[in-house]
Write a protein that holds these residues in place. Structure first.
Motif: not given
Length: 313
Positions: A205-228
């Motif tokens: 809750q204090r460390k790992f979960s917020p980082m997972v959520v934040s990284r998930s929203f950095t995936l951008k359709f048309g910008e991020s590489p396909i393997h991401h």
């Protein structure tokens, strides 16, 4: 930025991968010896895939239809009202074209001709449709990254729940395990509390979960590489495309957990069951914190945690 045809293909490929994983989970979630029940599960999976395919084709057709109905102008179609500027200045012609095939109010397209060439103003509805497709693509990608990692945790919880509850089934008909003593029962409760605080609250809750959520929203359709996109859950965990510190921490935790699991399997009854119960509590807390964090970020639009992405060179 407009998604290209290859990016649209990879987006459809991602949905196909998700559909295949859903089929596998539905069939293997509970082993069925009855072939009829297994066939019903397959039929349900195919129905889900068809719904996803219809949704995707609807979005694709809306974008293509908008591009087909956008007005096209040429020099022969224009009815210009020319204002001639004398002197050395270039001629600028402003024309208005009426498209009678449209049922709504008459649409006007203003074309500006310089040195004898005309370029029509782009229809804003095309950009709106592309923006809608990109928005849903980003949503699917983020949900696959965060939700896929939660699915991994839930699968581990599913495997650990039976041995964790085994001590409480002791004494029942057909049970081979012996009941817990008072000391062992106290150890069971304290272990669950310890894992809830250390693993669930402090770790997830204090460390790992917020980082997972934040990284998930950095995936951008048309910008991020396909393997991401394809390895979204592992991307959200920080196992690649992350800062050096995050890579070391994520890989160390992953390898360390694997070694602990091997060591715990060698423990005798009931200590293995006690540790399994604590792990179930910790993973359950972590899964819930990720889901709640994802929903809150989706509603508010705020992602406060650092995604720990590598610096762009």
């Amino acid at each position: 930025q407009r998604p290209t045809s290859s990016q649209t293909f990879f987006f459809l490929l991602l949905l196909s991968v998700l559909s295949g994983i859903s089929i596998y989970l539905i069939i293997t979630w509970k082993k069925q010896t009855d072939q009829k029940k297994a066939m019903r599960r397959v039929a349900l999976s195919l129905a889900i895939i068809s719904v996803i395919g219809n949704l995707v084709s609807a979005f694709s057709s809306s974008a293509s239809a908008a591009s087909l109905t956008s007005p096209r102008t040429s020099l022969s179609q224009e009815v210009p009202s020319i204002t001639t500027m004398r002197g050395e200045n270039q001629r600028v012609a402003f024309g208005t074209i009426t498209t009678p095939n449209q049922s709504h109010a008459t649409k006007r397209v203003t074309s500006i001709a310089r040195a004898g060439a005309a370029s029509p103003v782009e229809d804003p509805s095309d950009e709106k449709d592309i923006g809608t497709l990109t928005k849903y693509g980003n949503l699917v990608a983020s949900f696959w990254a965060a939700g896929g990692f939660v699915a991994i945790l839930l699968n581990s919880i599913r495997r650990l729940v039976p041995p964790a509850l085994e001590p409480f089934k002791a004494g029942a008909e057909g049970a081979t395990a012996s009941p817990l003593t008072q000391f062992q029962l106290a150890a069971y409760v304290l272990t669950c509390i310890w894992f809830a605080y250390v693993e669930g609250y402090k770790g997830f809750q204090r460390k790992f979960s917020p980082m997972v959520v934040s990284r998930s929203f950095t995936l951008k359709f048309g910008e991020s590489p396909i393997h991401h996109f394809l390895f979204g859950p592992f991307y959200a965990m920080g196992l690649f495309h992350a800062t050096k510190k995050r890579l070391i921490v994520s890989w160390s935790v992953t390898i360390g957990v694997a070694l602990i699991v091997i060591a715990v399997k060698k423990l005798a009854y009931p200590w293995r069951n006690i540790v399994d119960a604590g792990v179930v509590v910790g993973l359950s807390w972590g899964s819930l914190s990720i889901l709640l964090g994802y929903v809150m970020s989706l509603i508010t639009g705020n992602v406060s945690a650092d995604a720990e992405l590598p610096e762009k060179k």
